[in-house]
Scaffold this active site. Structure first.
Site, short mmCIF file in Angstrom:
data_model
loop_
_atom_site.label_atom_id
_atom_site.label_comp_id
_atom_site.label_asym_id
_atom_site.label_seq_id
_atom_site.Cartn_x
_atom_site.Cartn_y
_atom_site.Cartn_z
N GLU A 65 0.77 -1.18 0.00
CA GLU A 65 -0.15 0.04 -0.03
C GLU A 65 0.70 1.29 0.14
O GLU A 65 1.95 1.27 0.42
CB GLU A 65 -0.93 0.00 1.36
CG GLU A 65 -2.35 -0.61 0.87
CD GLU A 65 -3.25 0.03 0.16
OE1 GLU A 65 -2.78 1.13 -0.41
OE2 GLU A 65 -4.32 -0.46 0.19
N ASN B 238 -10.55 5.13 1.59
CA ASN B 238 -9.42 5.06 0.43
C ASN B 238 -9.54 6.25 -0.54
O ASN B 238 -10.08 7.26 -0.40
CB ASN B 238 -9.80 3.76 -0.34
CG ASN B 238 -8.64 2.80 -0.05
OD1 ASN B 238 -7.64 3.00 -0.17
ND2 ASN B 238 -9.20 1.57 0.45
N ASP C 158 -10.15 1.39 -4.64
CA ASP C 158 -8.91 1.29 -4.01
C ASP C 158 -8.10 2.87 -3.74
O ASP C 158 -8.60 3.85 -4.13
CB ASP C 158 -8.08 0.06 -4.09
CG ASP C 158 -7.55 -0.21 -2.45
OD1 ASP C 158 -6.95 0.61 -1.74
OD2 ASP C 158 -7.75 -1.55 -2.08
#
Length: 294
Positions: A18, A153, A205
């Site tokens: 991430e 997100n 995302d």
């Protein structure tokens, strides 16, 4: 338009990769592997290195003075990575509402260098809308600015900084919102739906805005990146070799390289690429994220 060629970063496989961020001063990328409690770096010479952290890091951004700012399990932290492999973390702020089973998730700086990150309940199956969005600036950690989020997100800002984007990637939401953004105060307003991925593919995302003002989102579970124009129209799709792309950002000296992290899906067909981190050049230029100024 044909898919651009893809370069895989050797020796890297993340369980939950991430928050890639380009540090222009250091000429290096950083990203995290959340459950591994690890921060990765790729420098301009192509060398990778990793540091283990005392708790799960969810998002990072470079600081103007050097080092990183991070949203982690228990709060926002100042993070310094040392050549001997050690890590120093200093708590900057902890939300009162960050209860058991929660952590920070996606994060990014705005055009003025304020750091933003949101929280989530880690057991996504519970579908608890207890996530909140926070700002860190000269006044420290803010009170919640947006609440009622399942899986926060997709933070990014338009080129002029006057539009803020935020998504909820939970399967029960799949929405991207746009806000009017006061660049002087760092206060968003006029929340409205920008894109509903129920009408497309995947879950929205991590994301980034390019120099044309288009919003690139990682379509998690759909194995692709989707680019939306400032009016919310889908105008491009790039397929990637893993099922769960998690976040992307532009970097490199010319800001024309897109780095994409991913999450291990556990599916046999994803065994080779799941958790990989890739670089590609989509033919557009990104914007330099402001380092955290506070």
């Amino acid at each position: 338009m044909a898919n651009p060629s893809i370069e895989r970063i050797d020796g890297v496989r993340c369980t939950t990769g991430e928050s890639p961020a380009w540090d222009a001063l250091a000429r290096a990328w950083h990203w995290v592997d959340i459950p591994a409690k690890r921060i990765w770096r790729l420098d301009a010479a192509g060398k990778t290195r990793a540091w283990d952290t005392p708790e799960m890091p969810a998002c990072v951004a470079p600081r103007a003075r050097g080092g990183l700012i991070a949203g982690m399990e228990t709060g926002m932290y100042d993070v310094d990575l040392f050549d001997n492999g050690s890590v120093a973390v200093t708590l900057l702020g902890k939300p009162e509402a960050l209860g058991e089973g929660m952590r920070f998730n996606d994060g990014r700086t705005d055009r003025q260098g304020r750091f933003w990150s949101g929280t989530m309940f880690m057991d996504m199956a519970a579908a608890k809308d207890v996530g909140r969005l926070y700002r860190y600036d000269a006044n420290g950690l803010s009170a919640p600015v947006v609440d009622g989020l399942l899986t926060q997100n997709g933070l990014s800002w338009s080129p002029d900084g006057r539009t803020m984007y935020l998504s909820d990637s939970h399967p029960k939401s799949r929405l991207v919102w746009a806000f009017d953004y006061d660049v002087a105060s760092g206060v968003p307003s006029n929340r409205r739906v920008f894109a509903n991925l129920a009408g497309h593919v995947g879950r929205p995302d991590g994301a980034v805005v390019d120099a044309d003002g288009c919003y690139w989102t990682c379509a998690n579970d759909a194995g692709c990146l989707l680019r939306f124009t400032p009016s919310g129209k889908l105008d491009r799709r790039i397929d990637v070799p893993f099922a769960k792309p998690s976040m992307c950002t532009f970097g490199g000296d010319d800001l024309k390289t897109l780095i994409v992290t991913s999450i291990v899906s556990g599916k046999p067909e994803d065994a080779e690429w799941g958790g990989a981190v890739i670089l590609l050049r989509p033919g557009v230029q990104g914007l330099a994220d402001a380092p955290c100024a506070f």
